[in-house]
Design a protein around this motif. Structure first.
Motif, mmCIF file in Angstrom:
data_model
loop_
_atom_site.group_PDB
_atom_site.id
_atom_site.type_symbol
_atom_site.label_atom_id
_atom_site.label_comp_id
_atom_site.label_asym_id
_atom_site.label_seq_id
_atom_site.Cartn_x
_atom_site.Cartn_y
_atom_site.Cartn_z
ATOM 1 N N PHE A 95 0.846 -1.201 0.000
ATOM 2 C CA PHE A 95 0.000 0.000 0.000
ATOM 3 C C PHE A 95 0.874 1.241 0.000
ATOM 4 N N LEU A 96 0.617 2.136 -0.939
ATOM 5 C CA LEU A 96 1.258 3.457 -0.905
ATOM 6 C C LEU A 96 0.326 4.405 -0.148
ATOM 7 N N ALA A 97 0.845 5.558 0.224
ATOM 8 C CA ALA A 97 0.056 6.476 1.075
ATOM 9 C C ALA A 97 -1.265 6.876 0.428
ATOM 10 N N ASN A 98 -1.261 7.067 -0.892
ATOM 11 C CA ASN A 98 -2.510 7.524 -1.522
ATOM 12 C C ASN A 98 -3.514 6.397 -1.688
ATOM 13 N N GLN A 99 -3.060 5.144 -1.536
ATOM 14 C CA GLN A 99 -4.009 4.030 -1.636
ATOM 15 C C GLN A 99 -4.737 3.830 -0.311
ATOM 16 N N ILE A 100 -4.057 4.168 0.795
ATOM 17 C CA ILE A 100 -4.712 4.092 2.108
ATOM 18 C C ILE A 100 -5.463 5.391 2.347
ATOM 19 N N ARG A 101 -4.792 6.444 1.906
ATOM 20 C CA ARG A 101 -5.119 7.839 2.162
ATOM 21 C C ARG A 101 -4.600 8.238 3.550
ATOM 22 N N ASN A 115 -4.636 12.853 9.152
ATOM 23 C CA ASN A 115 -5.716 11.880 9.228
ATOM 24 C C ASN A 115 -5.362 10.650 8.399
ATOM 25 N N ILE A 116 -5.794 9.493 8.879
ATOM 26 C CA ILE A 116 -5.569 8.267 8.111
ATOM 27 C C ILE A 116 -6.908 7.557 7.949
ATOM 28 N N GLU A 117 -7.272 7.241 6.708
ATOM 29 C CA GLU A 117 -8.508 6.483 6.487
ATOM 30 C C GLU A 117 -8.201 5.010 6.719
ATOM 31 N N THR A 118 -9.163 4.288 7.281
ATOM 32 C CA THR A 118 -8.834 2.897 7.642
ATOM 33 C C THR A 118 -9.574 1.863 6.785
ATOM 34 N N GLU A 119 -10.473 2.316 5.898
ATOM 35 C CA GLU A 119 -11.289 1.338 5.147
ATOM 36 C C GLU A 119 -10.450 0.285 4.450
ATOM 37 N N ALA A 120 -9.465 0.734 3.672
ATOM 38 C CA ALA A 120 -8.682 -0.212 2.872
ATOM 39 C C ALA A 120 -7.934 -1.191 3.780
ATOM 40 N N LEU A 121 -7.391 -0.672 4.878
ATOM 41 C CA LEU A 121 -6.633 -1.547 5.778
ATOM 42 C C LEU A 121 -7.562 -2.495 6.532
ATOM 43 N N ILE A 133 2.920 -1.401 4.193
ATOM 44 C CA ILE A 133 2.681 0.025 3.924
ATOM 45 C C ILE A 133 3.992 0.779 3.722
ATOM 46 N N ALA A 134 4.015 1.631 2.716
ATOM 47 C CA ALA A 134 5.185 2.483 2.487
ATOM 48 C C ALA A 134 5.234 3.550 3.569
ATOM 49 N N GLY A 135 6.292 3.541 4.371
ATOM 50 C CA GLY A 135 6.446 4.552 5.411
ATOM 51 C C GLY A 135 6.881 5.871 4.807
ATOM 52 N N PHE A 136 6.928 6.905 5.638
ATOM 53 C CA PHE A 136 7.599 8.172 5.294
ATOM 54 C C PHE A 136 6.789 9.043 4.344
ATOM 55 N N GLN A 137 5.758 8.484 3.668
ATOM 56 C CA GLN A 137 5.047 9.281 2.671
ATOM 57 C C GLN A 137 3.600 9.552 3.067
ATOM 58 N N GLY A 138 3.058 10.627 2.496
ATOM 59 C CA GLY A 138 1.668 10.966 2.704
ATOM 60 C C GLY A 138 1.137 11.645 1.449
ATOM 61 N N THR A 139 -0.085 12.106 1.569
ATOM 62 C CA THR A 139 -0.674 12.806 0.431
ATOM 63 C C THR A 139 -1.387 14.043 0.979
ATOM 64 N N SER A 141 -3.951 17.645 0.567
ATOM 65 C CA SER A 141 -5.341 17.776 0.125
ATOM 66 C C SER A 141 -5.454 17.942 -1.384
ATOM 67 N N THR A 142 -4.339 18.303 -2.052
ATOM 68 C CA THR A 142 -4.399 18.427 -3.513
ATOM 69 C C THR A 142 -3.998 17.113 -4.189
ATOM 70 N N GLY A 143 -3.676 16.103 -3.401
ATOM 71 C CA GLY A 143 -3.269 14.819 -3.984
ATOM 72 C C GLY A 143 -1.775 14.722 -4.230
ATOM 73 N N SER A 144 -1.022 15.774 -3.898
ATOM 74 C CA SER A 144 0.437 15.712 -4.084
ATOM 75 C C SER A 144 1.064 14.799 -3.032
ATOM 76 N N LEU A 145 2.127 14.128 -3.442
ATOM 77 C CA LEU A 145 2.899 13.310 -2.491
ATOM 78 C C LEU A 145 3.628 14.224 -1.515
ATOM 79 N N THR A 146 3.701 13.795 -0.276
ATOM 80 C CA THR A 146 4.509 14.538 0.706
ATOM 81 C C THR A 146 5.394 13.529 1.430
ATOM 82 N N THR A 147 6.444 14.008 2.099
ATOM 83 C CA THR A 147 7.203 13.123 2.990
ATOM 84 C C THR A 147 7.294 13.770 4.371
ATOM 85 N N LEU A 148 7.540 12.911 5.355
ATOM 86 C CA LEU A 148 7.389 13.327 6.761
ATOM 87 C C LEU A 148 8.675 13.817 7.397
ATOM 88 N N GLY A 149 9.754 13.932 6.612
ATOM 89 C CA GLY A 149 11.059 14.279 7.194
ATOM 90 C C GLY A 149 11.856 13.001 7.373
#
Ligand code: ADP
Ligand code: ASP
Ligand code: MG
Length: 411
Positions: A95-101, A115-121, A133-139, A141-149
């Motif tokens: 799972f990538l971050a945008n697939q879980i959300r 926020n993390i949606e849990t439906e898929a998990l 799950i791919a750590g370190f990444q998120g998405t 509100s515009t759908g862009s990839l982000t990283t957590l540092g």
């Protein structure tokens, strides 16, 4: 059935052999009757390699594109680990971050999970699948990839544990727990069987790489059972806990250090109200983190103003402050980017006086000059020349006898 989130760091998935070994470890944990959710980092060294590519292409790469680049390392390791699990007859699914959300704010390279949606998990776990799950990444509100540092996959793991109400979050890494000091520097450092959230947050924030500071903050806030363990051998690891240990608390629990520091001094500044804000205001507006600050009252109505920043912000901060120096009529702007910060942490300091003196004496005995000092209730930090860093850490470790008093009985 316990739900366990296991996070594997870069060294643990650093080669295909290691990924195969980790897959076996996950299967073992599952066979013991647990439900497992896995979070992984990029293969060891990969994030640095990717960052290097970005910096070769451009002197000033856009943070958004850097995130797309850096986050790709984790995409590789989730795919490889899921394949390895499948070959062992265990249904793993990447799972990538945008697939879980996994939603974050839009601050690229230092995004915060919102926020993390849990439906898929939930659906995957209900099917008996092991989510990888791919750590370190998120998405954002515009759908862009982000990283957590850097080091942020620890935070992904804890946030997933919170969202999924897991029974335990295990940070599986290349050491078998949290030690009284970085075991790479202090040979006789001791593993701590437990450490309080409060202490761990200080240690992590003060440079101890073992846990990403945000992960400790999250775990403390939501009271997640958090354990640091070896990926390679069995053992109890270190439990991060809210409990006050029953045995007599050592004065100092651990030592942390940060190499990536730099010091900037504006000297001969007119000693009038508002000077600190005139100097630090522009720095703060660039989102540069200022750490220690010292202002000396000098003679002739002049003062010296010194503060520390991360080394990566050193040049830009000097450049930013040159016009400020001129407008204030200050004599000189100087800096040193070969400094390091060493900190001792322990809740036991609350009830013991004289800790600072012992620390200063230990450094003086080694002829190490202290350039700056800052303290809080459970911490003392000093700035020293970077070349003395390792010597300083060892001297302090000896002074507080952490090789023998560092640990409590395992729980
Ligand atoms: P991972 O890739 O698994 O996330 P990290 O490299 O981020 O692993 O963190 C583990 C490293 O943290 C260890 O190899 C160790 O050198 C370092 N470290 C620093 N301080 C400590 C400490 N107090 N206890 C244990 N490890 C520490
Ligand atoms: N791969 C990322 C890094 O190297 C995240 C992590 O390892 O936690 O910083
Ligand atoms: Mg790490």
């Amino acid at each position: 059935m316990a739900l366990i989130v296991q996070k594997y760091g870069g060294t643990s998935v650093g080669s295909t052999e290691r990924i195969l070994a980790i897959a076996e470890r996950i299967v073992r944990c599952r066979n013991e009757g647990n439900q497992v959710i896995v979070v992984v980092s990029a293969m060891g060294g990969e994030t640095n390699r990717l960052a290097g590519l970005g910096n070769e292409i451009s002197a000033n790469p856009a943070a958004r594109e850097m995130d797309v680049l850096l986050a790709s390392g984790e995409q590789v390791s989730v795919a490889l680990l899921s394949m390895a699990l499948a070959d062992l007859g265990c249904p793993g699914r990447s799972f990538l971050a945008n697939q879980i959300r996994i939603f974050t704010d839009g601050n690229h390279q230092r995004a915060r999970i919102q926020n993390i949606e849990t439906e898929a998990l939930d659906a995957a776990v209900a099917e008996g699948v092991v989510p990888v799950i791919a750590g370190f990444q998120g998405t954002d509100s515009t759908g862009s990839l982000t990283t957590l540092g850097r080091g942020g996959s620890d935070t992904t793991a804890v946030a997933i544990a919170v969202a999924m109400k897991a029974d335990e979050c295990q940070i599986c890494t290349d050491v078998d727990g949290v030690y009284s000091a970085d075991p790479r520097i202090v040979e006789d450092a001791k593993r701590l069987s437990s450490v309080t959230f409060e202490e761990m947050l200080e240690l992590a924030s003060l440079g101890s790489k073992i846990l990403h500071p945000r992960s400790v903050e999250f775990a403390g806030k939501y009271n997640v059972a958090l354990r640091v363990l070896s990926s390679f051998e069995d053992g109890p690891g270190t439990l991060i806990t809210t409990e006050t240990p029953t045995m007599e608390q050592p004065i100092v629990s651990g030592i942390a250090y940060a190499r990536d520091e730099a010091k900037i001094t504006m000297s001969g500044v007119p000693d009038i109200p508002g000077v600190a804000s005139k100097i630090l205001g522009p720095v703060g507006r660039t989102a540069t983190e200022v750490d220690m600050i010292v202002q000396n009252t000098g003679a002739d109505g002049l003062t010296d103003f010194t503060f520390t920043v991360k080394r990566q912000d050193f040049e830009s901060t000097l450049k930013l402050l040159e016009p400020v120096r001129q407008s204030l009529g200050a004599r000189e702007l100087s800096g040193d980017n070969k400094i390091a910060k060493v900190s001792v942490v322990g809740v036991g300091m609350r009830s013991h006086a004289g800790v600072a003196t012992r620390l200063f004496d230990a450094l003086a005995d080694e002829n190490i000059n202290i350039q700056m000092i800052s303290t809080s209730e459970i911490r003392i930090s000093v700035v020293v020349a970077e070349r003395y860093l390792e010597l300083a850490v060892r001297a302090i470790h000896d002074e507080f006898d952490l090789a023998s008093s560092g640990t409590q009985p395992d729980t």
